[in-house]
Design a protein around this motif. Structure first.
Motif, short mmCIF file in Angstrom:
data_model
loop_
_atom_site.label_atom_id
_atom_site.label_comp_id
_atom_site.label_asym_id
_atom_site.label_seq_id
_atom_site.Cartn_x
_atom_site.Cartn_y
_atom_site.Cartn_z
N GLY A 1 -0.57 2.70 -6.52
CA GLY A 1 0.45 3.72 -6.75
C GLY A 1 1.13 4.14 -5.46
N LYS A 2 0.35 4.36 -4.41
CA LYS A 2 0.93 4.73 -3.11
C LYS A 2 1.79 3.59 -2.56
N LEU A 3 1.37 2.36 -2.80
CA LEU A 3 2.17 1.23 -2.33
C LEU A 3 3.51 1.17 -3.04
N SER A 4 3.49 1.40 -4.34
CA SER A 4 4.74 1.39 -5.11
C SER A 4 5.69 2.49 -4.63
N ALA A 5 5.13 3.67 -4.33
CA ALA A 5 5.95 4.77 -3.83
C ALA A 5 6.52 4.43 -2.46
N ALA A 6 5.73 3.79 -1.61
CA ALA A 6 6.21 3.39 -0.29
C ALA A 6 7.30 2.32 -0.41
N ALA A 7 7.09 1.38 -1.31
CA ALA A 7 8.07 0.30 -1.49
C ALA A 7 9.41 0.83 -1.94
N ALA A 8 9.39 1.92 -2.69
CA ALA A 8 10.63 2.51 -3.20
C ALA A 8 11.47 3.12 -2.09
N GLN A 9 10.90 3.32 -0.91
CA GLN A 9 11.64 3.90 0.21
C GLN A 9 12.55 2.88 0.90
N PHE A 10 12.37 1.61 0.61
CA PHE A 10 13.13 0.56 1.28
C PHE A 10 14.40 0.23 0.50
N GLU A 11 15.49 0.06 1.22
CA GLU A 11 16.75 -0.29 0.58
C GLU A 11 16.75 -1.74 0.12
N THR A 12 16.08 -2.59 0.88
CA THR A 12 15.94 -4.00 0.53
C THR A 12 14.57 -4.22 -0.08
N PRO A 13 14.46 -4.99 -1.14
CA PRO A 13 13.17 -5.17 -1.81
C PRO A 13 12.07 -5.67 -0.88
N VAL A 14 10.86 -5.18 -1.10
CA VAL A 14 9.68 -5.63 -0.36
C VAL A 14 8.60 -6.00 -1.37
N ASP A 15 7.65 -6.82 -0.93
CA ASP A 15 6.48 -7.10 -1.74
C ASP A 15 5.40 -6.09 -1.41
N HIS A 16 4.49 -5.88 -2.35
CA HIS A 16 3.32 -5.08 -2.01
C HIS A 16 2.09 -5.73 -2.61
N LEU A 17 1.05 -5.81 -1.81
CA LEU A 17 -0.16 -6.54 -2.14
C LEU A 17 -1.34 -5.59 -2.01
N ALA A 18 -1.87 -5.15 -3.14
CA ALA A 18 -2.96 -4.17 -3.13
C ALA A 18 -4.31 -4.88 -3.07
N PHE A 19 -5.04 -4.65 -1.98
CA PHE A 19 -6.42 -5.10 -1.87
C PHE A 19 -7.11 -4.28 -0.80
N ASP A 20 -8.44 -4.27 -0.83
CA ASP A 20 -9.24 -3.52 0.12
C ASP A 20 -9.52 -4.39 1.34
N ALA A 21 -8.93 -4.06 2.46
CA ALA A 21 -9.07 -4.87 3.67
C ALA A 21 -10.50 -4.89 4.20
N THR A 22 -11.33 -3.94 3.75
CA THR A 22 -12.73 -3.92 4.21
C THR A 22 -13.61 -4.88 3.40
N ASP A 23 -13.05 -5.47 2.36
CA ASP A 23 -13.78 -6.39 1.48
C ASP A 23 -13.36 -7.82 1.83
N HIS A 24 -14.27 -8.57 2.45
CA HIS A 24 -13.94 -9.90 2.95
C HIS A 24 -13.45 -10.82 1.84
N GLN A 25 -14.16 -10.86 0.74
CA GLN A 25 -13.79 -11.75 -0.36
C GLN A 25 -12.46 -11.34 -0.99
N ALA A 26 -12.28 -10.03 -1.18
CA ALA A 26 -11.03 -9.55 -1.78
C ALA A 26 -9.83 -9.89 -0.91
N ALA A 27 -9.99 -9.75 0.41
CA ALA A 27 -8.90 -10.07 1.33
C ALA A 27 -8.55 -11.54 1.26
N ARG A 28 -9.57 -12.39 1.24
CA ARG A 28 -9.31 -13.83 1.22
C ARG A 28 -8.65 -14.24 -0.10
#
Length: 252
Positions: free
Chosen positions: A45-72
């Motif tokens: 949800g926070k990523l979607s709100a942040a993405a909405a601040q950009f005039e040009t479209p951006v991608d957003h990729l939700a994952f927990d950076a502290t989780d090695h397997q999830a990041a990979r």
């Protein structure tokens, strides 16, 4: 001709912890230099709100950076489905302040996971693809505490010292594959992470006297350093820690 060295057109940049603060500011700055942005955080949800601040479209990729397997898994899927990640900014981080003799063990472990393990996890996941391509830029967000310490944040200082040395290790292992791995070490910036300190008149007065520039940094003032390290202008810069701190590490 020389300005083309800083052009990021056609490059894709993943910034961890980029729904607010330094990460979000760097995302805006890299986009202005031509990069396509991939925002990251745990909260979709926070990523979607942040993405909405950009005039040009951006991608957003939700994952927990502290989780090695999830990041990979997230990085591998993105590379396969969307395209290459040319630039990685490892920005995810946290702070916890209390005297060392009272520091909770669980808070220490959270600091290690958030500030150090995330750099290893996402850095390794992205680097494997960069190595196969023979090119890539990894920028880790260190801190003035990579070199200095203050009372009440000894574990944070330890984690940022580790980020500095992990950056050197990344460069040592991966430069031969065409990667440039460097770090930006911010001084004291007005961010959500530092909100309590910014509001503390005594601390702010001390900081203004201690810093040769005489003020808090503004997050936008980190953008130039990031563009430099993300661009062709830094093609022979590797394992470097670039302090952006108003001169605080240069002065007693």
């Amino acid at each position: 001709m020389s300005l083309r060295l800083f052009d990021l057109s056609g490059k894709r940049a993943l910034i961890t912890g980029s729904s607010q603060g330094i990460g979000l500011a760097l995302a805006h700055g890299l986009q202005a230099a031509g990069a396509h942005i991939v925002l990251n955080g745990r909260d979709a949800g926070k990523l979607s709100a942040a993405a909405a601040q950009f005039e040009t479209p951006v991608d957003h990729l939700a994952f927990d950076a502290t989780d090695h397997q999830a990041a990979r898994v997230a990085v591998d899927r993105f590379e396969a489905d969307v395209g290459p990640i040319d630039i990685l900014v490892n920005n995810a981080g946290m702070q916890y302040r209390t005297p060392l003799e009272e520091f909770p063990a669980d808070a220490f472990e959270r600091l290690l996971r958030t500030n150090v393990s995330s750099v290893f996890n996402v850095g390794q996941a992205v680097a494997r693809h960069m190595i196969a391509r023979g090119a890539g830029k990894i920028i880790n967000i260190a801190s003035v505490q990579t070199a200095l310490a203050r009372p009440g944040i000894a574990p944070y200082t330890a984690t940022k010292g580790a980020v500095g040395n992990l950056t050197k290790g990344m460069a040592t292992d991966w430069a031969k594959y065409g990667l440039q791995c460097n770090a930006i070490a911010p001084g004291y910036f007005d961010t959500p992470l530092n909100a309590a300190l910014v509001a503390d008149e005594t601390f702010s007065t001390w900081l203004e006297k201690r810093t040769p520039a005489g003020r808090w940094g503004k997050v936008e003032e980190l953008v130039g350093a990031c563009i430099f390290l993300a661009s062709g202008a830094s093609s022979f810069v590797n394992g470097h820690i670039l302090y952006v701190d108003g001169g605080i590490t240069a002065s007693l």
